[in-house]
Design a protein around this motif. Structure first.
Motif, PDB file in Angstrom:
ATOM      1  N   ILE A 195       0.839  -1.198   0.000  1.00 36.19           N
ATOM      2  CA  ILE A 195       0.000   0.000   0.000  1.00 36.19           C
ATOM      3  C   ILE A 195       0.875   1.250   0.000  1.00 36.19           C
ATOM      4  O   ILE A 195       0.590   2.225  -0.699  1.00 36.19           O
ATOM      5  CB  ILE A 195      -0.974  -0.025   1.200  1.00 36.19           C
ATOM      6  CG1 ILE A 195      -1.991  -1.154   0.982  1.00 36.19           C
ATOM      7  CG2 ILE A 195      -1.689   1.305   1.352  1.00 36.19           C
ATOM      8  CD1 ILE A 195      -2.862  -1.441   2.171  1.00 36.19           C
ATOM      9  N   TYR A 197       3.878   1.654  -1.293  1.00 34.53           N
ATOM     10  CA  TYR A 197       4.392   1.878  -2.647  1.00 34.53           C
ATOM     11  C   TYR A 197       3.304   2.469  -3.536  1.00 34.53           C
ATOM     12  O   TYR A 197       3.540   3.392  -4.306  1.00 34.53           O
ATOM     13  CB  TYR A 197       4.882   0.573  -3.273  1.00 34.53           C
ATOM     14  CG  TYR A 197       6.311   0.233  -2.938  1.00 34.53           C
ATOM     15  CD1 TYR A 197       7.359   0.989  -3.438  1.00 34.53           C
ATOM     16  CD2 TYR A 197       6.610  -0.849  -2.136  1.00 34.53           C
ATOM     17  CE1 TYR A 197       8.668   0.677  -3.145  1.00 34.53           C
ATOM     18  CE2 TYR A 197       7.918  -1.170  -1.834  1.00 34.53           C
ATOM     19  CZ  TYR A 197       8.944  -0.409  -2.340  1.00 34.53           C
ATOM     20  OH  TYR A 197      10.233  -0.721  -2.047  1.00 34.53           O
ATOM     21  N   PHE A 198       2.095   1.915  -3.411  1.00 36.07           N
ATOM     22  CA  PHE A 198       0.993   2.396  -4.247  1.00 36.07           C
ATOM     23  C   PHE A 198       0.715   3.869  -3.969  1.00 36.07           C
ATOM     24  O   PHE A 198       0.523   4.658  -4.882  1.00 36.07           O
ATOM     25  CB  PHE A 198      -0.252   1.538  -4.005  1.00 36.07           C
ATOM     26  CG  PHE A 198      -1.397   1.924  -4.877  1.00 36.07           C
ATOM     27  CD1 PHE A 198      -1.341   1.694  -6.235  1.00 36.07           C
ATOM     28  CD2 PHE A 198      -2.517   2.534  -4.348  1.00 36.07           C
ATOM     29  CE1 PHE A 198      -2.388   2.054  -7.059  1.00 36.07           C
ATOM     30  CE2 PHE A 198      -3.563   2.896  -5.151  1.00 36.07           C
ATOM     31  CZ  PHE A 198      -3.500   2.651  -6.514  1.00 36.07           C
ATOM     32  N   ILE A 201       3.378   5.828  -5.668  1.00 36.33           N
ATOM     33  CA  ILE A 201       3.454   5.763  -7.125  1.00 36.33           C
ATOM     34  C   ILE A 201       2.205   6.320  -7.804  1.00 36.33           C
ATOM     35  O   ILE A 201       2.293   6.995  -8.820  1.00 36.33           O
ATOM     36  CB  ILE A 201       3.732   4.302  -7.575  1.00 36.33           C
ATOM     37  CG1 ILE A 201       5.154   3.927  -7.178  1.00 36.33           C
ATOM     38  CG2 ILE A 201       3.547   4.130  -9.070  1.00 36.33           C
ATOM     39  CD1 ILE A 201       5.486   2.478  -7.371  1.00 36.33           C
ATOM     40  N   PHE A 202       1.036   6.053  -7.203  1.00 36.29           N
ATOM     41  CA  PHE A 202      -0.214   6.416  -7.880  1.00 36.29           C
ATOM     42  C   PHE A 202      -0.321   7.913  -8.212  1.00 36.29           C
ATOM     43  O   PHE A 202      -0.640   8.262  -9.352  1.00 36.29           O
ATOM     44  CB  PHE A 202      -1.418   5.937  -7.059  1.00 36.29           C
ATOM     45  CG  PHE A 202      -2.715   6.085  -7.767  1.00 36.29           C
ATOM     46  CD1 PHE A 202      -2.928   5.463  -8.986  1.00 36.29           C
ATOM     47  CD2 PHE A 202      -3.732   6.863  -7.235  1.00 36.29           C
ATOM     48  CE1 PHE A 202      -4.122   5.603  -9.652  1.00 36.29           C
ATOM     49  CE2 PHE A 202      -4.934   7.003  -7.898  1.00 36.29           C
ATOM     50  CZ  PHE A 202      -5.128   6.382  -9.105  1.00 36.29           C
ATOM     51  N   ARG A 209      -0.351  11.066 -16.448  1.00 32.53           N
ATOM     52  CA  ARG A 209      -1.511  10.972 -17.336  1.00 32.53           C
ATOM     53  C   ARG A 209      -2.065  12.361 -17.638  1.00 32.53           C
ATOM     54  O   ARG A 209      -2.444  12.681 -18.751  1.00 32.53           O
ATOM     55  CB  ARG A 209      -2.582  10.104 -16.680  1.00 32.53           C
ATOM     56  CG  ARG A 209      -3.288   9.244 -17.703  1.00 32.53           C
ATOM     57  CD  ARG A 209      -4.199   8.253 -17.054  1.00 32.53           C
ATOM     58  NE  ARG A 209      -3.502   7.366 -16.141  1.00 32.53           N
ATOM     59  CZ  ARG A 209      -4.126   6.695 -15.175  1.00 32.53           C
ATOM     60  NH1 ARG A 209      -5.410   6.845 -14.980  1.00 32.53           N
ATOM     61  NH2 ARG A 209      -3.451   5.884 -14.394  1.00 32.53           N
TER      62      ARG A 209
END
Lengths: 218, 221
Positions: A195, A197-198, A201-202, A209
């Motif tokens: 979690i 890392y997410f 990174i997210f 994007r």
């Protein structure tokens, strides 16, 4: 299977240290990667074939050899060849910087090559010097084109830092592995680290994007 | 430093050659798993039902946003806890497959979204069934941009197989570390492994380029 929150709280200091190390590794590898990438890109843009060759070989090798093999090679073999020893941390930074240099060099080159030739011609026609040509005309346009690609690569690099666990660099994945094997609470540590890392990174990939979409609109 | 050629050719090269099939097996099986699973994830992702498409998107995003290593550890240490005991190689293949499936799903989706909306409308106007729409109209047109990207993931998976050494899968990296610590000669062992990877990557890249040419030729004619 029940989730033990107290074990996480008890080892929060080591996990925080791991997160800090991950962040530090990312920054250092990114910094050296940008420097190497700029050099590689400069080599790749030479008009003479012979001058391009070193950059071509460099990019090819460091993009094709698995990062894991490179990390081990720098940690285990390079000290024997050079006769000195590096810390695991320094070896890890070196390995990731070399890889980042190869990927970033290609990204930079793509940006410069994608620029319309008329821009350089116009800069020349206006009598701009070498520095003004690069700083005022080429770089601002090239960087704007490749910014999404660079941000995307940062997420890749962030994931790559976890590989340094293999050579006992105390970053996030390594701490989870060690704490998990000490306490046998693998579930708690791996879940929380995944979690973490997410969460790191997210937002970065969302930014990439967004930049991509803006680039497409302009 | 002294490089021992005799040791290199009598010990390192034969022992590494012996485990090359494991690396190839892991690469090919993970790739196939990623292709199939990626397709399933993509179909969920583009589902018109938001109850399905939003969670599918979140799952893809989460898999892409965590390092492969952490996912492999997760599978390796936690599957046994819920009663699933798999051999390390299988765990590794599943891990590589799931991680790359999320990447493939995005590639498929990009390919399908790339097909102009008029094609969908025309298929609907001609009263083609969903199956025929996909098989004859959408998929053939979405393949050209997808194929090179999938080829890159094939090479990517090959580059990720050394991670399986964490799970004690007897692949190239693991074997070279083993030789290194047995004879205490890391230079030869790790360097030769690196050369093996380099040569095999270049071969894989050549193979992918060849396959790309073939598939593109077939689609356009």
């Amino acid at each position: 299977m029940n989730f033990d929150w107290s074990i996480l709280a008890a080892h929060l200091d080591l996990l925080a240290l791991g997160a800090l190390n991950t962040f530090l590794i990312l920054l250092l590898a990114l910094f050296f990667g940008v420097v190497i990438g700029a050099l590689v890109c400069a080599g790749n843009l030479q008009t003479r074939r012979l001058l391009r060759l070193p950059s071509r070989i460099y990019t090819h090798i460091f993009r094709t050899v698995p990062e894991m093999a490179l990390i081990f090679w720098i940690y285990l073999s390079l000290p024997l060849i050079l006769g000195t020893s590096f810390s695991a941390f320094a070896s890890g930074i070196l390995a990731l910087s070399l890889v980042a240099g190869a990927f970033l060099g290609e990204i930079f080159r793509a940006g410069i090559v994608a620029m319309p030739a008329g821009q350089v011609d116009a800069a020349n026609a206006l009598g701009l010097g070498f520095v003004a040509r690069w700083v005022k005309v080429i770089l601002p346009q090239a960087l704007r084109t490749v910014l999404p690609a660079i941000v995307n690569f940062i997420t890749e690099l962030l994931k790559m830092t976890s590989l340094l666990a293999a050579i006992t660099v105390g970053e996030l994945a390594y701490q989870a592995y060690i704490l998990g094997s000490q306490t046998f609470k693998y579930n708690e540590f791996f879940t929380s680290v995944a979690i973490a890392y997410f969460v790191l990174i997210f937002p970065v990939s969302l930014l990439a994007r967004r930049l991509e979409r803006r680039g497409g609109a302009a | 430093m002294n490089w021992d050629w005799q040791f290199t050719f009598e010990v390192v090269v034969p022992r590494l050659l012996a485990v090359v099939p494991v690396t190839i097996q892991a690469t090919v099986l993970s790739f196939l798993l990623a292709l199939v699973l990626g397709l399933a994830l993509m179909l969920l992702r583009i589902s018109p039902l938001r109850v399905i498409s939003i969670p599918a998107g979140e799952i893809i995003e989460f898999i892409r946003g965590t390092p492969l290593l952490v996912q492999l550890f997760f599978l390796f240490f936690l599957l046994p806890e819920i009663g699933i005991v798999l051999p390390p190689l299988t765990t590794g293949i599943v891990g590589l497959g799931i991680y790359n499936a999320a990447l493939c799903a995005e590639v498929y989706r990009a390919g399908i979204l790339n097909v102009p909306a008029g094609q969908w409308e025309a298929a609907k106007a001609l009263n083609l069934s969903a199956c025929r729409t996909y098989r004859d109209i959408i998929i053939p047109q979405s393949l050209p941009p997808i194929v090179p990207a999938l080829g890159n993931y094939f090479i990517g998976i090959f580059k990720e197989t050394p991670l399986l050494s964490f799970l004690a899968v007897a692949e190239l990296m693991h074997a070279s570390k083993l030789i290194g610590s047995e004879y205490y000669r890391f230079t030869e062992a790790v360097t030769v492994a690196g050369v093996f990877f380099l040569v095999m990557s270049l071969a894989a890249a050549a193979l992918v380029r060849f396959a790309e040419g073939r598939i593109r030729g077939r689609i356009l004619h």
